[in-house]
Design a protein around this motif. Sequence first.
Motif: not given
Length: 138
Positions: A55-71
């Motif tokens: 139930s906890s949130h994790y921040d996903f980011s691109c492994p290439i450009c490190h941009h946040d991938l939150t929708s």
Amino acid sequence: MNRSYFCPHCHGLLNPGTKVIFVIANPLNRGLLLLSPELGDYAVVLAESFPIEASSHYDFSCPICHHDLTSPANANFVEILCRQPDGTQVRVDFSRVAGEHATFVCGPQGIRAFGEHAPRYEPVNFFGEGDLTRRSDG
Ligand SMILES: [Zn+2]
């Protein structure tokens, strides 16, 4: 030909092998997360040292450009692009809440939902009224 997943920011390929690769982080940890490219398959491969709390949130980011991938459609989701075996491109939004299995695929054929927790969300939100073309530049 399998599905290819791309970062919506740098268009880098996220599944050069058999898994889709992300960097995930919470305030204490940072690591690589590998997901199945099969829609609706929620098997996760993760570094053992990285504890996942339900139930906890994790921040996903691109492994290439490190941009946040939150929708941009829903802060509980991660959004990436997918080129399907038939050549069409769709958006894939999936929950970034640990243990929550919900995925929405938004493409020319409309929205398809995967995962037993998808009914918690309104699929219409992932298409945004009058916003059908916002990712057509990719
Ligand atoms: Zn990227």
